[in-house]
Design a protein around this motif. Structure first.
Motif, PDB file in Angstrom:
ATOM      1  N   GLY A 124       0.817  -1.210   0.000  1.00  0.00           N
ATOM      2  CA  GLY A 124       0.000   0.000   0.000  1.00  0.00           C
ATOM      3  C   GLY A 124       0.846   1.253   0.000  1.00  0.00           C
ATOM      4  O   GLY A 124       0.452   2.277   0.546  1.00  0.00           O
ATOM      5  N   GLN A 125       2.023   1.170  -0.626  1.00  0.00           N
ATOM      6  CA  GLN A 125       2.854   2.361  -0.799  1.00  0.00           C
ATOM      7  C   GLN A 125       1.993   3.443  -1.457  1.00  0.00           C
ATOM      8  O   GLN A 125       1.067   3.126  -2.192  1.00  0.00           O
ATOM      9  N   LYS A 126       2.342   4.704  -1.231  1.00  0.00           N
ATOM     10  CA  LYS A 126       1.541   5.778  -1.811  1.00  0.00           C
ATOM     11  C   LYS A 126       1.569   5.752  -3.329  1.00  0.00           C
ATOM     12  O   LYS A 126       0.725   6.306  -3.993  1.00  0.00           O
ATOM     13  N   HIS A 127       2.580   5.125  -3.893  1.00  0.00           N
ATOM     14  CA  HIS A 127       2.665   5.014  -5.344  1.00  0.00           C
ATOM     15  C   HIS A 127       3.295   3.670  -5.689  1.00  0.00           C
ATOM     16  O   HIS A 127       3.912   3.030  -4.853  1.00  0.00           O
ATOM     17  N   SER A 128       3.120   3.259  -6.949  1.00  0.00           N
ATOM     18  CA  SER A 128       3.619   1.934  -7.325  1.00  0.00           C
ATOM     19  C   SER A 128       4.829   2.029  -8.240  1.00  0.00           C
ATOM     20  O   SER A 128       5.214   1.084  -8.894  1.00  0.00           O
ATOM     21  N   LYS A 129       5.426   3.213  -8.278  1.00  0.00           N
ATOM     22  CA  LYS A 129       6.547   3.478  -9.189  1.00  0.00           C
ATOM     23  C   LYS A 129       7.708   2.492  -8.978  1.00  0.00           C
ATOM     24  O   LYS A 129       8.239   1.936  -9.933  1.00  0.00           O
ATOM     25  N   GLU A 130       8.081   2.297  -7.721  1.00  0.00           N
ATOM     26  CA  GLU A 130       9.174   1.362  -7.410  1.00  0.00           C
ATOM     27  C   GLU A 130       8.866  -0.039  -7.943  1.00  0.00           C
ATOM     28  O   GLU A 130       9.727  -0.704  -8.501  1.00  0.00           O
ATOM     29  N   LEU A 131       7.619  -0.470  -7.736  1.00  0.00           N
ATOM     30  CA  LEU A 131       7.217  -1.814  -8.166  1.00  0.00           C
ATOM     31  C   LEU A 131       7.254  -1.946  -9.687  1.00  0.00           C
ATOM     32  O   LEU A 131       7.635  -2.990 -10.217  1.00  0.00           O
ATOM     33  N   LEU A 132       6.880  -0.877 -10.379  1.00  0.00           N
ATOM     34  CA  LEU A 132       6.910  -0.903 -11.844  1.00  0.00           C
ATOM     35  C   LEU A 132       8.342  -0.986 -12.341  1.00  0.00           C
ATOM     36  O   LEU A 132       8.654  -1.723 -13.279  1.00  0.00           O
ATOM     37  N   VAL A 133       9.228  -0.234 -11.691  1.00  0.00           N
ATOM     38  CA  VAL A 133      10.646  -0.266 -12.039  1.00  0.00           C
ATOM     39  C   VAL A 133      11.201  -1.672 -11.779  1.00  0.00           C
ATOM     40  O   VAL A 133      11.926  -2.226 -12.602  1.00  0.00           O
ATOM     41  N   ALA A 134      10.820  -2.257 -10.657  1.00  0.00           N
ATOM     42  CA  ALA A 134      11.279  -3.613 -10.307  1.00  0.00           C
ATOM     43  C   ALA A 134      10.826  -4.628 -11.357  1.00  0.00           C
ATOM     44  O   ALA A 134      11.607  -5.473 -11.795  1.00  0.00           O
ATOM     45  N   ALA A 135       9.572  -4.512 -11.785  1.00  0.00           N
ATOM     46  CA  ALA A 135       9.027  -5.444 -12.773  1.00  0.00           C
ATOM     47  C   ALA A 135       9.779  -5.337 -14.092  1.00  0.00           C
ATOM     48  O   ALA A 135      10.102  -6.345 -14.728  1.00  0.00           O
ATOM     49  N   LYS A 136      10.086  -4.112 -14.486  1.00  0.00           N
ATOM     50  CA  LYS A 136      10.785  -3.873 -15.748  1.00  0.00           C
ATOM     51  C   LYS A 136      12.191  -4.478 -15.708  1.00  0.00           C
ATOM     52  O   LYS A 136      12.627  -5.131 -16.654  1.00  0.00           O
ATOM     53  N   VAL A 137      12.884  -4.255 -14.593  1.00  0.00           N
ATOM     54  CA  VAL A 137      14.249  -4.784 -14.440  1.00  0.00           C
ATOM     55  C   VAL A 137      14.232  -6.316 -14.503  1.00  0.00           C
ATOM     56  O   VAL A 137      15.041  -6.926 -15.208  1.00  0.00           O
ATOM     57  N   CYS A 138      13.289  -6.925 -13.808  1.00  0.00           N
ATOM     58  CA  CYS A 138      13.220  -8.397 -13.788  1.00  0.00           C
ATOM     59  C   CYS A 138      12.909  -8.946 -15.176  1.00  0.00           C
ATOM     60  O   CYS A 138      13.452  -9.976 -15.583  1.00  0.00           O
ATOM     61  N   GLN A 139      12.043  -8.237 -15.890  1.00  0.00           N
ATOM     62  CA  GLN A 139      11.697  -8.652 -17.240  1.00  0.00           C
ATOM     63  C   GLN A 139      12.939  -8.605 -18.132  1.00  0.00           C
ATOM     64  O   GLN A 139      13.221  -9.540 -18.874  1.00  0.00           O
ATOM     65  N   GLN A 140      13.703  -7.509 -18.003  1.00  0.00           N
ATOM     66  CA  GLN A 140      14.918  -7.364 -18.811  1.00  0.00           C
ATOM     67  C   GLN A 140      15.952  -8.432 -18.478  1.00  0.00           C
ATOM     68  O   GLN A 140      16.705  -8.875 -19.328  1.00  0.00           O
ATOM     69  N   LEU A 141      15.988  -8.824 -17.200  1.00  0.00           N
ATOM     70  CA  LEU A 141      16.977  -9.821 -16.772  1.00  0.00           C
ATOM     71  C   LEU A 141      16.468 -11.252 -16.944  1.00  0.00           C
ATOM     72  O   LEU A 141      17.194 -12.210 -16.712  1.00  0.00           O
ATOM     73  N   GLY A 142      15.191 -11.361 -17.315  1.00  0.00           N
ATOM     74  CA  GLY A 142      14.599 -12.682 -17.488  1.00  0.00           C
ATOM     75  C   GLY A 142      14.421 -13.431 -16.171  1.00  0.00           C
ATOM     76  O   GLY A 142      14.516 -14.654 -16.120  1.00  0.00           O
ATOM     77  N   LEU A 143      14.140 -12.681 -15.103  1.00  0.00           N
ATOM     78  CA  LEU A 143      13.964 -13.306 -13.786  1.00  0.00           C
ATOM     79  C   LEU A 143      12.486 -13.494 -13.460  1.00  0.00           C
ATOM     80  O   LEU A 143      11.651 -12.665 -13.836  1.00  0.00           O
ATOM     81  N   VAL A 144      12.195 -14.563 -12.743  1.00  0.00           N
ATOM     82  CA  VAL A 144      10.853 -14.736 -12.204  1.00  0.00           C
ATOM     83  C   VAL A 144      10.664 -13.664 -11.127  1.00  0.00           C
ATOM     84  O   VAL A 144      11.523 -13.468 -10.274  1.00  0.00           O
ATOM     85  N   HIS A 145       9.561 -12.934 -11.199  1.00  0.00           N
ATOM     86  CA  HIS A 145       9.317 -11.832 -10.267  1.00  0.00           C
ATOM     87  C   HIS A 145       7.928 -11.958  -9.664  1.00  0.00           C
ATOM     88  O   HIS A 145       6.932 -11.881 -10.368  1.00  0.00           O
ATOM     89  N   LYS A 146       7.886 -12.156  -8.372  1.00  0.00           N
ATOM     90  CA  LYS A 146       6.594 -12.225  -7.679  1.00  0.00           C
ATOM     91  C   LYS A 146       6.331 -10.880  -7.015  1.00  0.00           C
ATOM     92  O   LYS A 146       7.215 -10.338  -6.345  1.00  0.00           O
ATOM     93  N   VAL A 147       5.123 -10.380  -7.201  1.00  0.00           N
ATOM     94  CA  VAL A 147       4.716  -9.195  -6.444  1.00  0.00           C
ATOM     95  C   VAL A 147       3.592  -9.637  -5.526  1.00  0.00           C
ATOM     96  O   VAL A 147       2.537 -10.063  -5.986  1.00  0.00           O
ATOM     97  N   VAL A 148       3.851  -9.579  -4.239  1.00  0.00           N
ATOM     98  CA  VAL A 148       2.872 -10.069  -3.283  1.00  0.00           C
ATOM     99  C   VAL A 148       2.076  -8.897  -2.717  1.00  0.00           C
ATOM    100  O   VAL A 148       2.633  -7.919  -2.222  1.00  0.00           O
ATOM    101  N   ASP A 149       0.779  -9.014  -2.833  1.00  0.00           N
ATOM    102  CA  ASP A 149      -0.108  -7.963  -2.336  1.00  0.00           C
ATOM    103  C   ASP A 149      -0.382  -8.190  -0.853  1.00  0.00           C
ATOM    104  O   ASP A 149      -1.063  -9.139  -0.476  1.00  0.00           O
ATOM    105  N   ILE A 150       0.176  -7.332  -0.023  1.00  0.00           N
ATOM    106  CA  ILE A 150      -0.045  -7.499   1.426  1.00  0.00           C
ATOM    107  C   ILE A 150      -0.751  -6.268   2.002  1.00  0.00           C
ATOM    108  O   ILE A 150      -0.585  -5.909   3.165  1.00  0.00           O
ATOM    109  N   ARG A 151      -1.557  -5.639   1.147  1.00  0.00           N
ATOM    110  CA  ARG A 151      -2.225  -4.407   1.580  1.00  0.00           C
ATOM    111  C   ARG A 151      -3.158  -4.602   2.760  1.00  0.00           C
ATOM    112  O   ARG A 151      -3.438  -3.666   3.491  1.00  0.00           O
ATOM    113  N   MET A 152      -3.632  -5.849   2.911  1.00  0.00           N
ATOM    114  CA  MET A 152      -4.591  -6.052   4.002  1.00  0.00           C
ATOM    115  C   MET A 152      -3.952  -5.818   5.375  1.00  0.00           C
ATOM    116  O   MET A 152      -4.658  -5.562   6.336  1.00  0.00           O
ATOM    117  N   ILE A 153      -2.630  -5.841   5.448  1.00  0.00           N
ATOM    118  CA  ILE A 153      -2.026  -5.600   6.769  1.00  0.00           C
ATOM    119  C   ILE A 153      -2.059  -4.117   7.139  1.00  0.00           C
ATOM    120  O   ILE A 153      -1.771  -3.750   8.275  1.00  0.00           O
TER     121      ILE A 153
END
Ligand SMILES: [Zn+2]
Length: 220
Positions: free
Chosen positions: A37-66
């Motif tokens: 529930g970060q105020k923005h998802s910019k970091e997560l988008l950057v992370a996804a892009k990097v993992c895609q470029q590196l060909g890595l499996v990338h899990k994004v876990v939604d823990i907003r309920m906490i």
């Protein structure tokens, strides 16, 4: 069997460096990011892009309920305004998400067990020690002791930069030839980094300290 490593990867510069540290071991690397529930998802988008470029499996876990348990942190949507200034300031304590690293590491360990990965890497460093208790060596040590016995399979927690400063991490990354344009640090999620929040200040100081210019674009 190839060794597997799970990396807690936020998209920021510390964990970006840690990610490459893990890749450099020759292990199969699995990245895990958290949407708390970060105020923005910019970091997560950057992370996804990097993992895609590196060909890595990338899990994004939604823990907003906490978030229901976490009122008041300024990093969360609905929280107070993000303070400007430096981490030294007492106001920066409002950027602490309660029990953050224990929660994130617990999930990363669970993922590691399911993958039969032997290690979890994360980016604790000395610059955070005085303000974030869950970045301190005694925390990492205790968490490690628990993760070695909590499952039938032991998982080791590695914080490769535990006793290094932000400047040291950047120096290590630059020596590895990393491009920090592929990272996001700013607490604000606008087009360009603000250059004013604690995270931006710390980042800019690290680049200045390393006698180099941050490749990221800044406002103003
Ligand atoms: Zn900023």
């Amino acid at each position: 069997m190839t060794k597997k490593i799970v990396v807690v990867y936020s998209g920021g510069m510390d964990s970006y460096t840690v990610l490459h540290k893990a890749i450099a071991t020759g292990a199969e690397v699995y990245a895990i990011s958290f949407n708390y529930g970060q105020k923005h998802s910019k970091e997560l988008l950057v992370a996804a892009k990097v993992c895609q470029q590196l060909g890595l499996v990338h899990k994004v876990v939604d823990i907003r309920m906490i978030n229901e348990l976490m009122v008041g942190s300024s990093l969360l949507a609905g929280g107070s305004e993000i303070p400007e200034g430096h981490y030294e300031g007492d106001n920066m304590k409002s950027t602490v998400v309660p029990n953050r690293n224990m929660i994130l590491l617990s999930m990363a360990i669970a993922y590691a067990v399911s993958l039969e990965a032997s290690q979890v890497f994360y980016g604790a460093h000395s610059g955070d020690h005085h303000i974030y208790p869950d970045c301190r060596p005694e925390f990492v040590q205790a968490m490690n002791a628990v993760s070695m016995i909590a499952n039938y399979q032991s998982v080791e927690i590695i914080a490769p930069f535990l006793n290094d400063s932000k400047n040291d991490i950047l120096a290590a990354g630059l020596a590895m030839g990393l491009d920090y344009k592929n990272t996001w640090t700013c607490y604000n999620g606008r087009d360009k980094a603000c250059g004013k929040c604690g995270a931006c200040n710390e980042r800019l100081e690290a680049f200045a300290e390393n006698d180099t210019v941050d490749p990221l674009e800044y406002e103003g």
